[in-house]
Design an enzyme around this catalytic site. Structure first.
Site, PDB file in Angstrom:
ATOM      1  N   ASP A  95       5.026   3.302   0.346  1.00 32.88           N
ATOM      2  CA  ASP A  95       4.737   3.576  -1.057  1.00 32.88           C
ATOM      3  C   ASP A  95       4.087   4.944  -1.197  1.00 32.88           C
ATOM      4  OD1 ASP A  95       3.699   2.985  -3.909  1.00 32.88           O
ATOM      5  OD2 ASP A  95       4.688   1.116  -3.373  1.00 32.88           O
TER       6      ASP A  95
ATOM      7  N   HIS B 258      -0.569   3.806  -7.063  1.00 35.16           N
ATOM      8  CA  HIS B 258       0.461   2.770  -7.027  1.00 35.16           C
ATOM      9  C   HIS B 258       0.439   2.003  -5.705  1.00 35.16           C
ATOM     10  CE1 HIS B 258       4.619   1.158  -6.746  1.00 35.16           C
ATOM     11  NE2 HIS B 258       4.555   1.107  -8.069  1.00 35.16           N
TER      12      HIS B 258
ATOM     13  N   SER C 209       7.329  -3.772  -9.194  1.00 31.89           N
ATOM     14  CA  SER C 209       6.495  -3.216  -8.124  1.00 31.89           C
ATOM     15  C   SER C 209       5.360  -4.155  -7.760  1.00 31.89           C
ATOM     16  CB  SER C 209       5.891  -1.872  -8.568  1.00 31.89           C
ATOM     17  OG  SER C 209       6.857  -0.863  -8.593  1.00 31.89           O
TER      18      SER C 209
END
Length: 813
Positions: A154, A205, A404
């Site tokens: 990621d 994220h 996600s």
């Protein structure tokens, strides 16, 4: 500590309400009184559980506490770091507090729900950890993903966060260095920086994803713990800008270091658009990982709700594609869909592979709370954070929605499965996740895959690979009846204001000839979509007939208002908003002004087979729509038999098909459908999995050929909504609304005592009808209206079709 956490959790929303400018009763007053507290006071309630907030930045001062004592408030809890007191206060005491300069606000201490804690309970992760039998099979310890290496491919991971601390829980953290434009001439090996404490410096994220997989929850006393807190996390960070080389680099690192970190899982919450190609470098990399025994997961994408929006890297047959669901068991609008019937075959390494354009499973992906990157501090959703996260935890956690968030949830479940059975191959892992999933009413596999992920069943099957699941899965069925329909959706808006003219609270629309089903829905979310608004939705037909969304006494739990009309009259209709009447919490029928968004769905049946006996039957349109959504089915002989009694065995099957009932294993002597409806925590909407089954037995016996009564159907449908507590708390007379008034049910004494609350909720939610009669004497100015329920009357298959389609449209559509 438990009480303190509860009150802290309340303050998170209270502060968000304060920031938005709460309600005051007078413009000159400096103290803010929460709108729900004002409603309670106006309704005549005289004593309230409240949160009193003083001006200041630390705990309440001695002066603050002396003020409360002086006005007679002597019972409550003070917070340790915030200037707040939770107390019981009378309306008169609140009136006094409104005049005090040191008081900032007073809000009702109302019940709230939190989404990340809900997600681990909803999918059965919490049940896995507490199950004694599973602990015994795991040498006496709860499953946590212990020793399973999970790569988070990621934006990076902030290992300075205590929940995912580098050197402990985060066993390796890698910063990718794959910027082609900055390389010196020559063909050089890829390089990266290892042992970097924080690789997530500009996004947040990846840190959020890592916390969902396996955060320890240390900074929230375990409240926001990840799915597999014992797993070994390996972060591979590519920064905020992710290119294919960065992504492939993550796979390369995982494969190269697989033995070093026992890497068994790699989760990828990123993707692209376009068609599937087995020659794409990402698909080649994921196939290599699969060949090495690494389970690969991909997010389905956030480009829904249109068809053909599925992440192309998630289409590879060797990966697990994860769609995003809500905590109510439905599919998130943004979750990408596949394409119905699309797919194909291809050759790779001498083997023929078949791919389909659909997700594998669905998992929680809406308003997920997880770790926030600390260095530098970031917030992915500041408004949601203030609404959903306790103030004390705001520096450490943030909220985000998307596939996600759903994907790392499943990655954590995979780690639990592999701890239970390290011998599982990636293909076995995928098969188990799909075969143990829960049916999602109204969706097909190209939208949700097999259904909502069930961690408990998946781990159970991992432990016992001979245990069979999947018999009740809609994905595995061949149906007797089929329907094709076309649906058009129209958006509308009403600026609701209870003090304006009725016409100002209406929306006019047209229903064409041939429409079989009309479904109207609005969201009455109230302030910041958090408080709820007691609004009733009414559809008015051209002949003046009214169809109501019902007195939703559960409006604080369900903000949607839905009206479903089968065979609507063609012509000009009106959708009208009114204040709910007659509910205990809203006896006057008032509601708050709000701009309400809504949709109108018009469906036409274009063809059907397998039920040639429903023509001109009053329930025909409901039968067609229910068959189309796979809520029930006809018989093998091409009949539906709408006037035949509904049998208990049939009800069990249809609840599992169309009411989001979790699967049970096929190990019992009972039918797997019966076993499913009788198990504790059967309903997906029972997030904690602690409520009774959704069907009743007769002294422990379940007679599949017995008829279903209306009272029993009330129990099953209400219990399937996870409303056991609300139903069992009911007392008093059973009543039903008629023209804004509550009419007693005359045969309520015939309703079994334990089912009275269920009948009341079934009536209030407009799942089942009462029968009304009107009598008027020769000198009476108005007729007298009476109502009956007939609780012991047998439900026909047509009756059930009408009730089930209403139920589906209101709570799953």
């Amino acid at each position: 500590m438990k009480k303190l956490i509860t009150f802290l959790s309340i303050t998170g929303l209270l502060l968000s309400l304060l920031f938005s400018g709460g309600t005051k009763t007078d413009a000159t007053e400096r103290v803010t009184i929460g709108p729900k507290l004002l409603e309670a006071i106006d309704s005549g309630v005289t004593e309230h559980q409240v949160i009193i907030t003083f001006h200041g930045d630390e705990k309440p001062t001695a002066e603050n506490l002396n003020l409360l004592k002086a006005i007679g408030i002597n019972q409550g809890l003070t917070l340790k770091s915030l200037p707040m007191v939770a107390a019981i206060a009378t309306s008169d005491q609140i009136e006094t507090l409104k005049q005090e300069d040191t008081v900032r606000s007073v809000f009702l201490n109302r019940k709230l729900e939190y989404f990340n804690a809900d997600s681990t309970s909803l999918t059965g992760v919490d049940k896995v950890r507490t199950d004694e039998q599973m602990q015994k099979m795991n040498e006496g310890f709860p499953l946590s993903g212990e020793g399973i290496g999970v790569v988070v491919n990621d934006s990076g991971v902030d290992g300075t966060h205590q929940d995912i601390e580098f050197g402990d829980h985060l066993v390796q953290n890698v910063m990718a260095s794959a910027n082609l434009s900055s390389l010196a001439p020559g063909l050089l090996p890829i390089t990266y920086a290892e042992n970097v404490a924080n690789t997530d410096t500009n996004s947040g994220h990846g840190t959020h994803v890592a916390g969902t997989v396996g955060g320890t929850g240390e900074m929230s006393s375990g409240k926001y713990e990840g799915v597999a807190p014992g797993a070994d996390l390996i972060g591979y960070g590519s920064g905020a800008a992710l290119f294919i080389l960065d992504a492939v680099g993550g796979f390369d690192y995982a494969i190269t270091h697989q033995a070093e970190y026992d890497i068994r899982v790699i989760t990828n919450s990123w993707g692209s658009s376009g068609g599937f190609s087995p020659d794409d470098p990402v698909n080649i990399a994921s196939k290599k990982a699969y060949d090495r025994g690494i389970t690969v997961l991909f997010a389905a994408g956030n480009s829904g709700p249109a068809e053909n929006t599925h992440n192309p890297y998630a289409k590879a047959p060797w990966v697990i594609s994860v769609a995003a669901g809500t905590k109510a068991g439905t599919l998130a609008d943004f979750s990408s869909r596949g394409t119905k019937g699309a797919g194909g075959t291809f050759e790779m390494n001498g083997k023929t592979w078949t791919w389909t354009d659909e997700p594998s499973v669905t998992a929680p992906g809406v308003d997920i709370i997880s770790t926030r990157t600390l260095a530098p501090t970031s917030s992915l959703a500041p408004d949601k954070d203030a609404e959903l996260i306790e103030t004390a935890y705001l520096p450490y956690y943030t909220t985000m929605s998307g596939t996600s968030m759903a994907t790392p949830h499943v990655a954590g479940i995979v780690a639990l499965m592999l701890e239970a059975n390290p011998q599982l191959s990636p293909s076995q892992v995928k098969n188990i996740l799909q075969q143990t999933a829960t049916n999602m009413p109204g969706y097909e596999t190209w939208e949700v895959g097999a259904g909502y992920v069930n961690a408990y069943a998946a781990v159970d099957m991992a432990f016992n690979t001979t245990t069979e699941y999947g018999t009740t899965l809609n994905m595995n069925q061949s149906f007797n009846s089929n329907v094709e329909t076309s649906t058009t959706v129209e958006d509308f808006t009403v600026d609701y204001n209870p003090v304006t003219a009725i016409s100002d609270n209406q929306y006019t629309f047209e229903v064409e000839e041939g429409v079989n089903s009309l479904v109207a829905q609005v969201n009455a979310g109230g302030l910041m979509e958090a408080t709820g608004n007691p609004i009733n939705l009414i559809l008015i037909a051209p002949d003046g007939t009214e169809y109501s969304s019902g007195i939703n006494v559960l409006f604080s739990l369900y903000f949607d208002r839905t009206v479903s009309v089968n065979s609507p009259l063609p012509g000009t209709w009106k959708a009208e908003l009114r204040g709910l009447r007659g509910a205990e919490e809203n006896p006057l029928g008032t509601a708050l002004p709000e701009t309400v968004q809504g949709t109108l769905a018009f469906s036409k049946v274009t063809g059907f087979t397998g039920m040639d006996d429903i023509a001109r039957h009053p329930a025909a349109d409901a039968i067609k729509m229910g068959v189309k959504e796979r809520l029930f089915d006809g018989y093998e002989n091409g009949k539906f038999k709408p006037d035949n009694p509904l049998k208990k065995g049939e009800l069990a099957q249809y609840l599992v098909m169309g009411a989001a009932i979790r699967q049970a294993s096929d190990e019992s002597e009972l039918s797997p459908y019966v076993e499913a409806v009788l198990q504790q925590g059967a309903a997906l909407k029972d997030g904690q999995q602690i409520q009774d089954g959704v069907m009743l037995t007769n002294d422990g016996e379940f007679e599949t050929t017995s008829n279903v009564t209306r009272a029993e159907l009330s129990y099953s449908l209400v219990q399937s909504l996870g409303l056991q507590e609300e139903a069992q708390d009911f007392s008093g007379d059973v009543t039903v609304e008629y023209n804004g008034e509550r009419v007693p049910i005359e045969d309520s004494s015939d309703i079994p005592e334990k089912l009275r609350g269920y009948v009341q909720l079934a009536l209030d939610l407009n799942i089942l009808n009462a029968k009304f009669d009107a009598t008027q004497g020769p000198y009476d100015l108005e007729p007298t209206v009476t109502a009956t329920f007939s609780p012991n009357k047998t439900v026909t298959r047509g009756d059930f079709a009408v009730a089930m389609t209403r139920y589906y449209n209101a709570f799953f559509n």
